[in-house]
Design an enzyme around this catalytic site. Structure first.
Site, PDB file in Angstrom:
ATOM      1  N   LEU A  14       0.892  -1.313  -0.021  1.00 37.12           N
ATOM      2  CA  LEU A  14       0.029  -0.027   0.084  1.00 37.12           C
ATOM      3  C   LEU A  14       0.991   1.215  -0.016  1.00 37.12           C
ATOM      4  CD1 LEU A  14      -2.911  -1.003   2.535  1.00 37.12           C
ATOM      5  CD2 LEU A  14      -2.967  -0.664  -0.020  1.00 37.12           C
ATOM      6  N   HIS A  15       1.556   1.245  -1.164  1.00 37.83           N
ATOM      7  CA  HIS A  15       2.327   2.713  -1.240  1.00 37.83           C
ATOM      8  C   HIS A  15       1.420   3.818  -1.656  1.00 37.83           C
ATOM      9  CE1 HIS A  15       2.183   2.672  -5.702  1.00 37.83           C
ATOM     10  NE2 HIS A  15       2.215   1.072  -5.250  1.00 37.83           N
ATOM     11  N   ALA A  16       1.789   4.889  -1.947  1.00 40.36           N
ATOM     12  CA  ALA A  16       1.157   6.191  -2.130  1.00 40.36           C
ATOM     13  C   ALA A  16       0.115   6.222  -3.188  1.00 40.36           C
ATOM     14  CB  ALA A  16       2.036   7.481  -2.462  1.00 40.36           C
TER      15      ALA A  16
END
Length: 89
Positions: A14-16
């Site tokens: 769940l990166h940007a």
């Protein structure tokens, strides 16, 4: 209320960009959406909250949806995770 455990399967977690897609998706529903991982509970309509989970690949996230459109919202969330957030894999 619907509650499910969903595993993060996309390589970058769940990166940007993935977090933004998730927040944008759930913000279109009237239901309350909460997520929990690593001892933290967050509001999934908050980009900062989702980023604070620091959920990498393999992390199991508990998703709780409560409200008038909870079934559709949970199905959409599962679909997004299963599509690797449209990142390929």
């Amino acid at each position: 209320m619907i509650e499910k455990d969903i595993q993060v399967i996309n390589q970058l977690g769940l990166h940007a960009r993935a977090s933004a897609k998730l927040v944008q998706l759930v913000s279109g529903y009237r239901s309350e959406v909460m997520m929990a991982a690593k001892g933290r509970d967050i509001n999934a309509k908050s980009i900062m909250g989702v980023l604070m989970l620091a959920a990498g690949v393999g992390t199991v996230v508990r998703v709780r949806v409560d409200g008038p459109d909870e079934v559709a919202c949970m199905n959409a969330i599962e679909d997004l995770f299963n599509r690797y957030f449209d990142e390929g894999s």
